[in-house]
Scaffold this motif. Structure first.
Motif, PDB file in Angstrom:
ATOM      1  N   LEU B 127     -50.551 -21.963  -4.736  1.00 39.32           N
ATOM      2  CA  LEU B 127     -49.891 -21.783  -6.035  1.00 39.32           C
ATOM      3  C   LEU B 127     -48.571 -22.538  -6.065  1.00 39.32           C
ATOM      4  CD1 LEU B 127     -49.949 -20.239  -8.760  1.00 39.32           C
ATOM      5  CD2 LEU B 127     -48.622 -18.461  -7.654  1.00 39.32           C
ATOM      6  N   PHE B 128     -47.808 -22.374  -4.988  1.00 37.69           N
ATOM      7  CA  PHE B 128     -46.508 -23.029  -4.914  1.00 37.69           C
ATOM      8  C   PHE B 128     -46.669 -24.545  -4.933  1.00 37.69           C
ATOM      9  CE2 PHE B 128     -42.457 -24.220  -2.994  1.00 37.69           C
ATOM     10  CZ  PHE B 128     -41.609 -23.433  -3.747  1.00 37.69           C
ATOM     11  N   LEU B 129     -47.634 -25.041  -4.146  1.00 37.07           N
ATOM     12  CA  LEU B 129     -47.903 -26.478  -4.079  1.00 37.07           C
ATOM     13  C   LEU B 129     -48.309 -27.009  -5.455  1.00 37.07           C
ATOM     14  CD1 LEU B 129     -47.981 -28.759  -2.006  1.00 37.07           C
ATOM     15  CD2 LEU B 129     -50.389 -28.293  -1.686  1.00 37.07           C
ATOM     16  N   GLY B 130     -49.162 -26.235  -6.141  1.00 32.72           N
ATOM     17  CA  GLY B 130     -49.616 -26.636  -7.475  1.00 32.72           C
ATOM     18  C   GLY B 130     -48.450 -26.763  -8.435  1.00 32.72           C
ATOM     19  N   ILE B 131     -47.515 -25.791  -8.378  1.00 33.80           N
ATOM     20  CA  ILE B 131     -46.354 -25.831  -9.275  1.00 33.80           C
ATOM     21  C   ILE B 131     -45.480 -27.036  -8.947  1.00 33.80           C
ATOM     22  CG2 ILE B 131     -44.264 -24.607  -9.957  1.00 33.80           C
ATOM     23  CD1 ILE B 131     -45.857 -21.990  -9.419  1.00 33.80           C
ATOM     24  N   VAL B 132     -45.247 -27.260  -7.644  1.00 35.50           N
ATOM     25  CA  VAL B 132     -44.426 -28.405  -7.233  1.00 35.50           C
ATOM     26  C   VAL B 132     -45.046 -29.699  -7.760  1.00 35.50           C
ATOM     27  CG1 VAL B 132     -43.689 -29.780  -5.246  1.00 35.50           C
ATOM     28  CG2 VAL B 132     -43.424 -27.308  -5.203  1.00 35.50           C
ATOM     29  N   LEU B 133     -46.390 -29.829  -7.600  1.00 35.55           N
ATOM     30  CA  LEU B 133     -47.069 -31.047  -8.050  1.00 35.55           C
ATOM     31  C   LEU B 133     -46.957 -31.208  -9.557  1.00 35.55           C
ATOM     32  CD1 LEU B 133     -50.187 -31.101  -5.778  1.00 35.55           C
ATOM     33  CD2 LEU B 133     -48.496 -32.896  -5.997  1.00 35.55           C
ATOM     34  N   ARG B 134     -47.020 -30.080 -10.284  1.00 37.02           N
ATOM     35  CA  ARG B 134     -46.876 -30.156 -11.748  1.00 37.02           C
ATOM     36  C   ARG B 134     -45.507 -30.695 -12.123  1.00 37.02           C
ATOM     37  NH1 ARG B 134     -50.244 -28.898 -15.540  1.00 37.02           N
ATOM     38  NH2 ARG B 134     -48.757 -29.037 -17.225  1.00 37.02           N
ATOM     39  N   VAL B 135     -44.474 -30.201 -11.405  1.00 36.34           N
ATOM     40  CA  VAL B 135     -43.114 -30.669 -11.696  1.00 36.34           C
ATOM     41  C   VAL B 135     -43.006 -32.163 -11.381  1.00 36.34           C
ATOM     42  CG1 VAL B 135     -40.689 -30.430 -11.070  1.00 36.34           C
ATOM     43  CG2 VAL B 135     -42.077 -28.402 -11.384  1.00 36.34           C
ATOM     44  N   VAL B 136     -43.572 -32.567 -10.235  1.00 41.59           N
ATOM     45  CA  VAL B 136     -43.554 -33.995  -9.866  1.00 41.59           C
ATOM     46  C   VAL B 136     -44.253 -34.811 -10.949  1.00 41.59           C
ATOM     47  CG1 VAL B 136     -44.446 -35.701  -8.225  1.00 41.59           C
ATOM     48  CG2 VAL B 136     -43.381 -33.617  -7.393  1.00 41.59           C
ATOM     49  N   LYS B 137     -45.372 -34.269 -11.441  1.00 47.03           N
ATOM     50  CA  LYS B 137     -46.112 -34.939 -12.522  1.00 47.03           C
ATOM     51  C   LYS B 137     -45.221 -35.100 -13.758  1.00 47.03           C
ATOM     52  CE  LYS B 137     -48.172 -33.829 -16.140  1.00 47.03           C
ATOM     53  NZ  LYS B 137     -48.563 -32.795 -17.072  1.00 47.03           N
ATOM     54  N   ASN B 138     -44.490 -34.037 -14.116  1.00 46.80           N
ATOM     55  CA  ASN B 138     -43.592 -34.115 -15.276  1.00 46.80           C
ATOM     56  C   ASN B 138     -42.525 -35.174 -15.068  1.00 46.80           C
ATOM     57  OD1 ASN B 138     -44.960 -32.076 -16.543  1.00 46.80           O
ATOM     58  ND2 ASN B 138     -43.575 -30.468 -15.889  1.00 46.80           N
ATOM     59  N   VAL B 139     -41.991 -35.208 -13.832  1.00 49.98           N
ATOM     60  CA  VAL B 139     -40.933 -36.186 -13.529  1.00 49.98           C
ATOM     61  C   VAL B 139     -41.484 -37.604 -13.666  1.00 49.98           C
ATOM     62  CG1 VAL B 139     -39.469 -37.081 -11.677  1.00 49.98           C
ATOM     63  CG2 VAL B 139     -39.620 -34.624 -12.059  1.00 49.98           C
ATOM     64  N   ILE B 140     -42.681 -37.838 -13.077  1.00 51.44           N
ATOM     65  CA  ILE B 140     -43.283 -39.179 -13.124  1.00 51.44           C
ATOM     66  C   ILE B 140     -43.578 -39.564 -14.579  1.00 51.44           C
ATOM     67  CG2 ILE B 140     -45.271 -40.590 -12.405  1.00 51.44           C
ATOM     68  CD1 ILE B 140     -44.291 -40.036  -9.860  1.00 51.44           C
ATOM     69  N   GLU B 141     -44.040 -38.567 -15.365  1.00 46.22           N
ATOM     70  CA  GLU B 141     -44.339 -38.816 -16.773  1.00 46.22           C
ATOM     71  C   GLU B 141     -43.077 -39.345 -17.492  1.00 46.22           C
ATOM     72  OE1 GLU B 141     -45.946 -35.326 -18.621  1.00 46.22           O
ATOM     73  OE2 GLU B 141     -47.649 -36.466 -19.381  1.00 46.22           O
ATOM     74  N   GLU B 142     -41.967 -38.688 -17.190  1.00 48.56           N
ATOM     75  CA  GLU B 142     -40.683 -39.112 -17.791  1.00 48.56           C
ATOM     76  C   GLU B 142     -40.332 -40.533 -17.323  1.00 48.56           C
ATOM     77  OE1 GLU B 142     -37.649 -38.427 -20.383  1.00 48.56           O
ATOM     78  OE2 GLU B 142     -39.361 -37.136 -19.988  1.00 48.56           O
ATOM     79  N   ALA B 143     -40.572 -40.777 -16.033  1.00 49.24           N
ATOM     80  CA  ALA B 143     -40.263 -42.095 -15.468  1.00 49.24           C
ATOM     81  C   ALA B 143     -41.122 -43.181 -16.105  1.00 49.24           C
ATOM     82  CB  ALA B 143     -40.467 -42.075 -13.956  1.00 49.24           C
ATOM     83  N   VAL B 144     -42.371 -42.839 -16.456  1.00 46.08           N
ATOM     84  CA  VAL B 144     -43.262 -43.812 -17.111  1.00 46.08           C
ATOM     85  C   VAL B 144     -42.630 -44.253 -18.436  1.00 46.08           C
ATOM     86  CG1 VAL B 144     -45.494 -44.075 -18.265  1.00 46.08           C
ATOM     87  CG2 VAL B 144     -45.384 -43.003 -16.038  1.00 46.08           C
ATOM     88  N   THR B 145     -42.118 -43.273 -19.200  1.00 41.01           N
ATOM     89  CA  THR B 145     -41.480 -43.593 -20.481  1.00 41.01           C
ATOM     90  C   THR B 145     -40.284 -44.501 -20.269  1.00 41.01           C
ATOM     91  OG1 THR B 145     -41.979 -41.282 -20.954  1.00 41.01           O
ATOM     92  CG2 THR B 145     -40.811 -42.500 -22.648  1.00 41.01           C
ATOM     93  N   ILE B 146     -39.458 -44.154 -19.280  1.00 45.98           N
ATOM     94  CA  ILE B 146     -38.248 -44.949 -19.031  1.00 45.98           C
ATOM     95  C   ILE B 146     -38.623 -46.360 -18.595  1.00 45.98           C
ATOM     96  CG2 ILE B 146     -36.221 -45.163 -17.530  1.00 45.98           C
ATOM     97  CD1 ILE B 146     -36.103 -42.084 -17.526  1.00 45.98           C
ATOM     98  N   LYS B 147     -39.656 -46.458 -17.731  1.00 45.32           N
ATOM     99  CA  LYS B 147     -40.063 -47.776 -17.236  1.00 45.32           C
ATOM    100  C   LYS B 147     -40.569 -48.644 -18.383  1.00 45.32           C
ATOM    101  CE  LYS B 147     -42.658 -50.113 -13.644  1.00 45.32           C
ATOM    102  NZ  LYS B 147     -43.326 -51.129 -14.432  1.00 45.32           N
ATOM    103  N   GLU B 148     -41.360 -48.017 -19.289  1.00 44.11           N
ATOM    104  CA  GLU B 148     -41.891 -48.750 -20.426  1.00 44.11           C
ATOM    105  C   GLU B 148     -40.744 -49.292 -21.288  1.00 44.11           C
ATOM    106  OE1 GLU B 148     -44.514 -47.035 -23.753  1.00 44.11           O
ATOM    107  OE2 GLU B 148     -45.829 -47.313 -22.034  1.00 44.11           O
ATOM    108  N   GLU B 149     -39.775 -48.426 -21.522  1.00 45.41           N
ATOM    109  CA  GLU B 149     -38.591 -48.805 -22.298  1.00 45.41           C
ATOM    110  C   GLU B 149     -37.896 -50.000 -21.639  1.00 45.41           C
ATOM    111  OE1 GLU B 149     -37.806 -46.167 -24.666  1.00 45.41           O
ATOM    112  OE2 GLU B 149     -36.162 -47.216 -25.630  1.00 45.41           O
ATOM    113  N   ASN B 150     -37.791 -49.907 -20.314  1.00 52.82           N
ATOM    114  CA  ASN B 150     -37.110 -50.948 -19.552  1.00 52.82           C
ATOM    115  C   ASN B 150     -37.898 -52.258 -19.558  1.00 52.82           C
ATOM    116  OD1 ASN B 150     -34.934 -51.744 -17.847  1.00 52.82           O
ATOM    117  ND2 ASN B 150     -36.388 -51.743 -16.174  1.00 52.82           N
ATOM    118  N   ASP B 151     -39.231 -52.137 -19.467  1.00 50.62           N
ATOM    119  CA  ASP B 151     -40.078 -53.331 -19.446  1.00 50.62           C
ATOM    120  C   ASP B 151     -40.005 -54.089 -20.769  1.00 50.62           C
ATOM    121  OD1 ASP B 151     -40.854 -52.987 -16.910  1.00 50.62           O
ATOM    122  OD2 ASP B 151     -42.833 -52.144 -17.341  1.00 50.62           O
ATOM    123  N   PHE B 152     -39.791 -53.347 -21.865  1.00 44.85           N
ATOM    124  CA  PHE B 152     -39.761 -53.995 -23.175  1.00 44.85           C
ATOM    125  C   PHE B 152     -38.341 -54.240 -23.668  1.00 44.85           C
ATOM    126  CE2 PHE B 152     -44.168 -52.464 -23.253  1.00 44.85           C
ATOM    127  CZ  PHE B 152     -44.779 -53.674 -23.530  1.00 44.85           C
TER     128      PHE B 152
END
Lengths: 72, 154
Positions: B127-152
């Motif tokens: 359960l704990f691992l799953g929650i940690v991975l979800r948070v990491v997923k949220n962080v990466i999701e945010e990073a994808v947006t920032i990277k896209e912004e930066n690429d363009f």
């Protein structure tokens, strides 16, 4: 929304994409992104270099058009 | 961290992930024997009937399914890391899938804790691992947006 009229100005100055990219100091790929209107933002330094290379004002390249919004 | 060390680090992760996959395959083959051995231990046979044995075997196999899914996803995620495009939507999808696998394990280990009380501990860890991975997923999701912004941004 903001329309990029870079292609018009480039045609007026009879300069190719590659030449302008080399003069401005960015990659042709990035300049193409700007030219085709896919760019999300433009750095002042890039704008400055383009205006210098094309000997024009930012208003010659960028234009505001009412209507469409940016919200995704 | 320089590129060479980074590459080695990714390779080590890949080797570990493949070893885990191999261990899972071996475990899948010896699982019925392990259950037999466990139930043959002194005193256990009184608590575990033949039906319980079958139930435990089935549950252990069910536990293996999300484990396989998560490990294979990890290997493909490492492939994405190796190519250098972590901050893209496929890696977000993989992380989400791995976290769902963890949550599936939580349910399965809760179910099996009827026979092995230690299953609850593993369920909590998952359960704990799953929650940690979800948070990491949220962080990466945010990073994808920032990277896209930066690429363009030219």
């Amino acid at each position: 929304m903001i329309i990029v009229n870079l292609d018009v100005m480039m045609a007026k100055r009879k300069i190719s994409l590659g030449e302008l990219a080399a003069e401005v100091g960015i990659t042709p790929v990035n300049l193409s992104i700007l030219k085709t209107g896919k760019a999300k933002a433009i750095r002042f330094s890039t704008l400055d270099a383009i205006c210098r290379a094309l000997d024009c004002q930012p208003s010659d390249i960028l234009e505001y058009k009412e209507g469409e919004n940016y919200d995704e | 961290m320089n590129t060479k060390r980074k590459n080695i680090s990714v390779k080590i992760s890949l080797v570990i992930a493949i070893l885990v996959l191999a261990a899972l395959v071996v475990f899948a083959f010896v699982l019925p024997r392990l259950v037999d051995y466990y139930t043959s231990l002194r005193g256990r046979s009184e608590f575990l009937t033949q039906n319980d044995k079958i139930a435990v075997t089935i549950m252990l196999y069910l536990i293996l399914i999300p484990a396989f899914g998560a490990d294979i996803s990890l290997i493909s995620l490492l492939g994405i890391v190796n190519k250098g495009n972590v901050f893209t939507l496929p890696s977000v999808k993989l992380l989400r899938f791995i976290s769902y696998c963890c949550f599936a394990e939580v349910l399965l280990f809760c179910a099996i804790s009827k026979y092995f009380i230690l299953g609850l501990v593993i369920a909590f860890a998952a359960l704990f691992l799953g929650i940690v991975l979800r948070v990491v997923k949220n962080v990466i999701e945010e990073a994808v947006t920032i990277k896209e912004e930066n690429d363009f941004t030219v």
